[in-house]
Design a protein around this motif. Structure first.
Motif, short mmCIF file in Angstrom:
data_model
loop_
_atom_site.label_atom_id
_atom_site.label_comp_id
_atom_site.label_asym_id
_atom_site.label_seq_id
_atom_site.Cartn_x
_atom_site.Cartn_y
_atom_site.Cartn_z
N THR A 207 32.48 -109.62 -57.97
CA THR A 207 32.77 -111.04 -57.93
C THR A 207 31.87 -111.73 -58.93
O THR A 207 32.51 -112.52 -59.92
N PRO A 336 29.49 -117.66 -59.53
CA PRO A 336 30.71 -118.15 -58.82
C PRO A 336 30.52 -118.00 -57.34
O PRO A 336 29.37 -117.57 -56.86
N ASP A 337 31.60 -118.25 -56.61
CA ASP A 337 31.32 -118.32 -55.09
C ASP A 337 31.12 -116.76 -54.77
O ASP A 337 32.05 -115.91 -55.22
N LEU A 338 29.86 -116.14 -53.87
CA LEU A 338 29.84 -114.95 -53.40
C LEU A 338 30.83 -114.92 -52.32
O LEU A 338 31.29 -115.70 -51.71
N SER A 340 30.35 -114.10 -49.24
CA SER A 340 30.00 -114.77 -47.84
C SER A 340 30.53 -116.41 -48.06
O SER A 340 31.12 -116.81 -46.79
N VAL A 341 30.57 -116.77 -49.13
CA VAL A 341 30.97 -118.26 -49.21
C VAL A 341 32.52 -118.40 -49.27
O VAL A 341 33.39 -119.25 -48.75
N LYS A 342 33.00 -117.42 -49.99
CA LYS A 342 34.74 -117.16 -49.94
C LYS A 342 35.34 -117.05 -48.52
O LYS A 342 36.15 -117.58 -48.19
N GLU A 344 33.67 -118.00 -45.63
CA GLU A 344 33.83 -119.13 -44.92
C GLU A 344 34.95 -120.18 -45.30
O GLU A 344 35.52 -121.08 -44.50
N LYS A 345 35.24 -120.31 -46.57
CA LYS A 345 36.25 -121.31 -47.09
C LYS A 345 37.61 -120.68 -46.67
O LYS A 345 38.31 -121.84 -46.26
#
Length: 511
Positions: A207, A336-338, A340-342, A344-345
């Protein structure tokens, strides 16, 4: 010294120490992971980095350690290490040092490796990862492993052993390639945990773009330190399983080594502090060399490299040229979004299950494929995910294909799902169309539907006649309504609308 005793069933007094082998064993697993930095040139020279290049075709004078050559630090490698450290919640050292680690081997021309033993670039981080309970995706637990440090270092060359000619050839293409060594504390207890932690790290590196982390190309190599001990006792003697190049093999190697050590100790043997390798064909670890006589690497400061100085916004001098320094805060802002964040989104935006978000991210390019289909279809994301995971992914795995190699593009799948959502075809017909799309003949879903006459029958009179014929087989039996619907579907080759068929059958049964 105080001794404790216990009574056996025969009422003989026996020392507790003799019963210790009955207590459960606690496995301890720590990892050292070498990730090749994604850079066009090597860590200290301008030589190109390229996988599978002709032997010794990418070797500079410095890589070959010719006298008088000096190292020049690659800025890109430093930025990649800082980026990785920030993503793993590490503290970035504003001043880090380079050291020489001395050992003699044919693929190390200088006789030493430049690394960061004393003061690495990043320390004291953590990595959270998730794994399934009892192999159930719906039951997941999140665990955390501590990151001791991340250090920059050179890779060595590659020795190619020719058993037929009884000789060893050396390829220095890899010598000097930039590596990040990520050292994980011994916070794991089995192969599954080790594999899950490495997979999460691999996703993070990919990522960030700091490493391609393709294990098949040697861009991510794992050393596993394994030991076992009884509760309340100090850690046991550890063995190191070197150069594991597959996440699946990592899990197998760790679990095998744990079981081997337990069996060895329970049979009265001892564990040697040794280096072992995992034989994937035999499914076991085999000895490489022992560490009883600990090797003295004679670490010393690297005299040809000054301390590596990094800055943040507060410490950056006003008159400093920003292009000549590395600003930690600037890198932090651009992370960038890691993964774990991806995840959740994906769950929040599309209403899919958390376990589905893990599957989407674990397969390279699958999340992007899913989102592309959702944008181009009228079908709800919760239904789309079923087609992606149950039909598309299962086909790709069955034929050992990646998402990028799929003969069915996101546009084709979206077109197919639109036909299904508009009730122009049945789900049975949709699966038949998908099977045709896999052939990669360049036809659109609509063309296949027309060629094979898979459109849903909308003519009520025609359906009534078919229903009447089927009713003659199962006259007056209300309990077989679903079977009757299935018979109609078979009669029409999946072209009948199940809802309309049900209404007609109910009407006929009530007459």
């Amino acid at each position: 010294m105080t001794f404790f005793f216990a009574y056996s069933e025969q009422y003989h007094i026996v020392p507790i120490a003799s019963l210790l082998h009955l207590a459960p064993w606690i496995p301890v697993v720590g990892l050292e992971i070498h990730a090749q930095i994604s850079s066009n040139s090597k860590l200290f020279s301008g030589s190109q980095v390229q996988f599978a290049a002709p032997p010794n075709s990418l070797v500079s004078f410095f890589d070959a350690s010719l006298p008088g050559t000096l190292p020049v630090l690659n800025r890109r490698c430093v930025e990649a290490a800082v980026m990785t450290g920030l993503a793993l919640n590490c503290s970035i050292n504003k001043k880090s040092l380079f050291d020489r680690k001395h050992y003699f081997y044919a693929d190390l021309p200088a006789g030493y490796q430049i690394t960061q033993q004393r003061v690495p670039i990043a320390v004291n981080g953590s990595l959270s990862y998730s794994l399934c309970i009892d192999n159930k995706m719906s039951q997941m637990v999140t665990k955390t492993v501590r990151i001791k440090q991340i250090q920059l270092e050179q890779d060595s060359g590659k020795s190619l052993h020719d058993d037929t000619r009884c000789q060893t050839l050396v390829d220095l293409n890899r010598a000097g390639v930039g590596l990040m060594e990520v050292v994980m504390e011994p916070d794991m207890c089995c192969g599954e945990e080790a594999a899950a932690a490495v997979r999460e790290l691999q996703l993070i590196l990919q990522t960030l773009g700091s490493s391609q982390a393709v294990m098949a190309e040697g861009q991510l190599r794992v050393d596993a330190n394994v030991s076992v001990h009884h509760p309340g006792e100090p850690y046991g003697v550890r063995t190191e399983v070197k150069n594991i190049n597959s996440i699946r093999f990592l899990a197998k190697a760790v679990d095998y080594e744990i079981q081997r050590q337990i069996e060895e100790l329970e049979n009265g043997g001892t564990i040697l502090n040794e280096t072992r390798a995992f034989d994937s064909k035999l499914g076991c670890t085999v000895p490489m060399r022992d560490k009883e006589g600990k090797q003295d690497y004679r670490f010393m400061p690297e005299p040809n490299l000054p301390p590596l100085i990094l800055y943040d916004t507060k410490s950056l001098p006003a008159n400093m040229n920003h292009q000549q320094v590395i600003n930690i805060d600037w890198i932090q802002e651009r992370l960038p979004d890691l993964p774990s964040v991806k995840r959740e989104k994906l769950v929040e935006q599309y209403g899919i299950l958390p376990e589905h978000s893990f599957t989407l991210l674990n397969e390279d390019g699958l999340a992007e494929f899913f989102e592309s289909v959702v944008k181009q279809t009228q079908m709800k994301p919760k239904k789309v995910i079923g087609w992606i995971l149950n039909d598309l992914l299962s086909y790709l795995k069955q034929h050992s294909l990646t998402v990028k190699e799929s003969p069915v593009s996101s546009i084709l799948l979206a077109d197919l799902l639109n036909l299904l959502e508009k009730k122009e075809i049945s789900s049975t017909a949709a699966k038949r169309v998908l099977a045709e799309l896999w052939k990669g003949e360049g036809k659109t879903p609509l063309e296949i539907v027309k060629e094979q006459k898979l459109e849903l029958l909308q003519d009520q009179k025609e359906l009534e006649q078919i229903c009447q014929a089927v009713m003659a087989i199962k006259a007056g039996n209300r309990k077989v309504l679903n079977k009757l619907i299935g018979l109609v579907q078979r009669k029409t080759q999946g072209r009948s609308n199940p809802v309309l068929v049900k209404q007609l059958l109910e009407k006929k049964l009530s007459e």
